[in-house]
Design an enzyme around this catalytic site. Structure first.
Site, PDB file in Angstrom:
ATOM      1  N   LYS A  37      -3.545   1.982  10.285  1.00 52.17           N
ATOM      2  CA  LYS A  37      -2.527   2.886   9.739  1.00 52.17           C
ATOM      3  C   LYS A  37      -2.759   4.319  10.231  1.00 52.17           C
ATOM      4  O   LYS A  37      -1.818   5.011  10.596  1.00 52.17           O
ATOM      5  CB  LYS A  37      -2.570   2.842   8.212  1.00 52.17           C
ATOM      6  CG  LYS A  37      -2.035   1.541   7.651  1.00 52.17           C
ATOM      7  CD  LYS A  37      -2.243   1.517   6.161  1.00 52.17           C
ATOM      8  CE  LYS A  37      -1.702   0.229   5.569  1.00 52.17           C
ATOM      9  NZ  LYS A  37      -2.080   0.104   4.158  1.00 52.17           N
ATOM     10  N   SER A  85       0.810  -1.209   0.000  1.00 46.92           N
ATOM     11  CA  SER A  85       0.000   0.000   0.000  1.00 46.92           C
ATOM     12  C   SER A  85       0.845   1.260   0.000  1.00 46.92           C
ATOM     13  O   SER A  85       0.320   2.352   0.109  1.00 46.92           O
ATOM     14  CB  SER A  85      -0.893  -0.013   1.221  1.00 46.92           C
ATOM     15  OG  SER A  85      -0.081  -0.134   2.351  1.00 46.92           O
TER      16      SER A  85
END
Ligand SMILES: Nc1ncnc2c1ncn2[C@@H]1O[C@H](COP(=O)(O)OP(=O)(O)OP(=O)(O)O)[C@@H](O)[C@H]1O
Length: 752
Positions: free
Chosen positions: A668, A625
Site C-alpha cells: 500500500k 482496511s
C-alpha cells in the site's frame, strides 16, 4: 535431469553418504533428486526374467492352483512364489520390514544445510553465514521430508501420522507445501506392505468379478503365468483342430469324394475351436493395481478427479452378446482410492469433490475396501460390481479455509476422528538458520527445474530479501514457496535467455518486474490511467475526499480514493454506499458514528451519509482496511474541513477510535508513492511490517498512528477548525487514546 552445457551448472552432490560413490565417477554429469520425489510419477514397467517365473513346474494348471481352499491365490501358488523376496503375510505384519523403525528425531529433525557456514554469522548477512559463491556449493537432502522448509508443525504431524497411519487435513494458503508434505509422507511409509490387486472372472456370475490381493510384484507373475497357460492351451487346441480338419478333409476328398461337404465341415470345426479358445483367454486375470516396480509407497493425487478416476470404473462394452463381448473383469479400472492402497491419497480443494464422491470416499476410509462398479448408469459397466478392493490408504485432504467449511461434515469428522488437522503457516521467523535454508530452497528449485543456471550469492540474497518483503511482517520470511519458486525460475530463464553462466542479482531484479502478478500489472495500469484522467489527486485540500489504500490479490497496492457527502435526511438517516464495498462502508460509518456522537453537535442519525469508492469496481479489491479512510472522509464532510490530498492512509478502526493493524502495508505504501503522495498514514502496530523497496524510501514519509485523532491531526486542513475538532475528539476519547498502545493491537489483523 540433464544439464544444459550452456547454463554453467555443475554437479550438486546429494547430501547422504551413499551417493558419494556415484559422485566419484568423473563422467557423471547429472544432478540428482530423490527419484519420483518431486513429481510423484510411477516408475516404468517391470523387467521380468525367466528365472523369476514361478510357473516353471509343469503339470499343475492354474485353475487347479486357484481352486485351493478359497484363500487368496497368492497364498496357494507353488512354493517358488512364496520364496520371492517381495514378502509374505508374516512380513506384512512387521510394519517396517527389515528397515529399522524411523524415529521422529531422525526423520523430523531439521536438517542443517550441507555447505560451509561461518562460525558466528553476522545477523545482517542475508545468507545467514553461508560461505558460498553460488548455489552450486549447496547440497540437497535426499528425502523430500528433509527438503521441506519451515512448516515444523505440519512436518511433525506428517511424520507421526505416517508412523501411526493416520489421516491428515492440511488447511492453508496455496503453494505452502501441502502436496509436497503429502508426497514426503508416501516416502516414509513402509514399502514392504505394498500389494498387487488382481480381478478374476467369476464363473458363477460374470457380473461379479472376484478380487484377490497378493504381495507386490507377484501380480505380474501370476498374469504372465495365466497368459502362458492360456497360450499353451490354445496351441494344443490349434494342433488338435488342424489334425481333425486334415482328417475330415482327407476323408471327404479321398473316401467320400464330397470335397464341398468336407470344406464346410472343416469351417465349422475351425469356428467351434476358435470360439472355445476364447474361454481360456477370459481366465487370464486383470492386474488392477501393479506395485511391482514401486520404489516408495504410492502417492495418488486425486485433486479434481471425477467419480470414475477416484472410485474406479467399469468400461462400457458395445458388444454385449454373440460371443464378441469382453469379459467384465477385463473392463474393470482401478480408481485413485485403490491405487493409493497402503500409500497416500492426496485430495486438494476437497470441497470441490461432489457430495456423492465424498460419501463414497468416507465408506472407503471406514471400510478399508471398496468394490468397483461402472460409474455411468446407462453403461453396461453399471451392471458389474466387483468384490471389495482394498483401499487402505492414508488420506491427506487439503484446501483453504473455505474448503473446511464446505466439505462434507461427516468426511471431516472421519479425518478428525482418525487423524490430525493442521493449519499451514504463511511466514516463519527470520533467523540465520532459516536464511540458509532459503538458500537451499533456491538450490532445490534449480535442481528440480534442471535447466536453470546456478544462482550467485547476490542473486540468492535478493531472493531472500524478496521473501522478507513478501512476508509482510518484520523479522519474518514468507512461506509462499510456489510463487517464490516462480521468481527463481523466471530469473533463471532470463539468465538462460542471455546465455549467462550464472543467474545474477540483476536477473532476479528483472524477474521481479517481469513476474508481476496480474493484480500488480492491473494495479500499475490503474495508477497510470488515473493519472491520465486526473482522478488521482495528490495535492491541495478537498472536503470529504480521502486517498485510501487497498490491496488487490496478495501483493499489489492500489490507491482507492473515498468521497463522502453528508446531507439532511427526510426520514431516519442512512448510509448510502455503492458497489461491493457497501457493507464495509456501513460498518466503518457505524464505528465512526459512535465517536462522532460523542464529539459533535451534529445528530448524525438525521443525516444521510453518501460514500463513494472512486473506481473501486474491479474484482479483488478488499476495502476492509479503508475504515479510517471512510471515517476521515465522513468527519471532513460533516465538519466541512478539507483533507490533505498529498496524503494517503490505511488502517482499521475500532468503535473507540483506535487504529488497528491491517495487512499489505508495504504494498500500500508503495502504491501511495507511485501515485504521487508525499505522506502515508499506517497503523502504529504495522510499523514493523514495512519492507518497502529502496526506491520508494526517498519518495514518501510514513506516519504511524494509533488513534483516529492522530489521523485527523495529520490529515485535516487549517488550524482553528482542525484544532477544535481534534481537541474535542481527543478530550472525549482521551481515555481510549491513553490506553491506545494496549488497545490497538489485540484483535487479529484484518485480512487486507
Ligand atoms: N515448505 C516448503 N519447503 C520447500 N519447498 C516448498 C515448500 N512449500 C512449497 N515448496 C515448493 O513449492 C512447490 C509447490 O508446493 P505445493 O504443491 O506443495 O503447495 P500446496 O500447498 O500443495 O499448494 P496447492 O494448495 O496450490 O496445491 C513445491 O513443489 C516446492 O517446490
Amino acid at each position: 535431469m540433464s544439464n544444459d552445457d550452456n547454463n554453467g551448472s555443475r554437479d550438486r552432490r546429494r547430501s547422504d553418504g551413499e551417493d558419494d560413490a556415484e559422485d566419484a565417477s568423473p563422467d557423471r554429469e547429472e544432478r540428482t533428486m530423490p527419484e519420483g520425489s518431486q513429481d510423484g510419477e510411477e516408475p516404468d514397467g517391470n523387467e521380468q526374467t525367466d528365472d523369476d517365473d514361478p510357473w516353471r513346474s509343469p503339470g499343475s494348471t492354474i485353475e487347479e492352483t486357484l481352486a485351493g481352499n478359497g484363500e487368496s491365490p497368492g497364498e496357494t501358488f507353488d512354493e517358488d512364489i512364496d520364496e520371492q523376496p517381495a514378502g509374505g503375510d508374516e512380513q506384512l505384519s512387521d510394519t517396517h520390514g527389515e528397515n529399522e523403525e524411523p524415529t521422529i528425531d531422525d526423520l523430523g529433525s531439521d536438517v542443517e544445510i550441507d555447505a560451509e557456514i561461518e562460525d558466528d554469522p553476522d545477523p545482517e548477512d542475508l545468507l545467514g553465514g553461508l560461505k558460498i559463491d553460488s548455489t552450486e556449493e549447496i547440497n540437497i537432502p535426499e528425502r523430500l521430508v528433509d527438503q521441506v522448509i519451515g512448516q515444523e508443525h505440519a512436518r511433525d504431524v506428517i511424520i507421526k501420522a505416517a508412523k501411526q497411519r493416520r489421516h491428515v487435513m492440511m488447511i492453508g494458503a496455496p503453494g505452502t507445501g501441502k502436496s509436497m508434505l503429502a508426497k514426503a509422507m508416501s516416502e516414509l511409509l513402509p514399502k514392504e506392505e505394498l500389494q498387487d490387486v488382481l480381478v478374476y472372472h467369476n464363473p458363477d456370475d460374470g457380473n461379479k468379478p472376484k478380487v484377490r490381493t497378493v504381495p507386490a510384484g507377484k501380480g505380474e507373475q501370476i498374469v504372465q503365468a495365466h497368459k502362458e497357460e492360456a497360450r499353451k492351451r490354445n496351441q494344443m487346441r490349434s494342433f488338435l483342430m488342424w489334425i481333425i480338419i486334415i482328417v475330415v478333409l482327407g476323408y471327404a476328398l479321398i473316401i467320400a469324394g464330397q470335397i464341398l461337404l468336407g470344406i464346410l465341415a472343416a469351417g465349422i470345426i475351425y469356428i467351434a475351436f476358435k470360439y472355445a479358445s476364447r474361454g481360456s483367454d477370459a481366465m487370464v486375470p486383470n492386474l488392477l493395481v501393479n506395485n511391482a516396480d514401486t520404489k516408495t509407497a504410492p502417492f495418488r493425487d486425486a485433486t479434481g478427479a471425477h467419480a470414475g478416476a477416484l472410485l474406479g470404473d467399469v468400461r462400457h462394452d458395445p458388444f454385449q452378446s454373440g460371443g464378441m463381448e469382453t469379459p467384465s473383469h477385463d473392463r474393470v479400472e482401478a480408481g485413485a482410492i485403490h491405487k493409493a492402497n497402503k500409500g497416500v491419497l492426496f485430495v486438494d480443494e476437497i470441497n470441490t469433490l461432489d457430495i456423492r464422491s465424498q460419501q463414497h470416499l468416507m465408506t472407503a476410509i471406514q471400510e478399508g475396501e471398496f468394490g468397483i462398479t461402472g460409474q455411468s448408469e446407462r453403461s453396461s459397466g453399471a451392471m458389474v460390481q466387483t468384490e471389495p478392493v482394498p483401499t487402505d490408504f492414508i488420506m491427506i485432504a487439503a484446501g483453504n479455509l473455505d474448503a473446511m467449511e464446505n466439505m462434507h461434515p461427516a468426511l471431516r469428522n472421519r479425518i478428525k476422528g482418525y487423524g490430525y488437522e493442521v493449519y499451514m503457516e504463511e511466514t516463519i521467523e527470520d533467523t540465520p538458520e532459516m536464511r540458509r535454508k532459503y538458500a537451499r530452497f533456491v538450490a532445490q528449485e534449480i535442481t528440480k527445474d534442471g535447466r536453470l543456471p546456478e544462482f550467485t550469492d547476490d542473486a540468492i540474497r535478493e531472493i531472500i530479501l524478496e521473501s522478507k518483503r513478501r512476508a509482510g511482517r518484520k523479522n519474518h520470511l514468507s512461506l509462499h514457496f510456489r510463487t517464490l519458486g516462480g521468481l527463481v525460475r523466471v530469473a533463471g530463464d532470463i539468465a538462460r535467455g542471455e546465455d549467462a553462466e550464472m543467474t545474477t542479482r540483476q536477473h532476479v531484479l528483472a524477474a521481479k518486474d517481469r513476474s508481476r502478478s496480474i493484480e500488480q500489472q492491473l494495479a500499475d495500469d490503474y495508477i497510470e490511467r488515473r493519472k491520465d484522467y486526473e482522478i488521482q489527486v495528490a495535492e491541495g485540500y478537498v472536503v470529504g475526499r480521502v486517498n485510501g489504500l487497498a490491496v488487490m490479490g496478495e501483493d499489489s497496492g492500489i490507491m482507492l480514493p473515498v468521497m463522502a457527502e453528508v446531507a439532511p435526511s427526510q426520514g431516519p438517516g442512512d448510509v448510502i454506499a455503492t458497489g461491493q464495498l457497501k457493507e464495509m462502508a456501513q460498518e466503518s460509518v457505524s464505528n465512526v458514528s459512535a465517536i462522532i456522537k460523542k464529539f459533535s453537535d451534529v445528530n448524525i442519525s438525521e443525516k444521510d451519509i453518501h460514500i463513494q469508492f472512486i473506481q473501486a469496481g474491479q474484482q479483488g479489491v478488499d476495502g476492509d482496511s479503508a475504515s479510517i479512510t471512510v471515517a476521515a472522509a465522513v468527519i471532513s464532510a460533516l465538519e466541512e474541513v478539507g483533507v490533505d490530498q498529498s496524503l494517503a492512509m490505511t488502517g482499521s478502526l475500532s468503535v473507540r477510535g483506535d487504529v488497528l493493524p491491517v495487512g499489505g502495508v508495504t504494498h500500500k505504501i508503495e502504491a501511495a508513492a507511485k501515485s504521487g503522495c508525499d505522506r502515508v498514514i499506517i497503523p502504529e502496530s504495522n510499523k514493523q511490517d514495512v519492507m518497502i523497496e529502496d526506491e520508494y524510501e526517498e519518495m514518501i514519509e510514513i506516519i504511524p498512528v494509533s488513534h483516529i485523532s492522530e489521523v485527523l491531526d495529520v490529515a485535516l486542513e487549517g488550524e482553528p477548525e482542525k484544532d477544535s475538532l481534534v481537541d474535542r475528539l481527543k478530550n472525549i476519547t482521551g481515555s481510549a487514546l491513553n490506553e491506545g498502545a494496549s488497545v490497538a493491537g489485540p484483535s487479529s489483523p484484518s485480512p487486507q
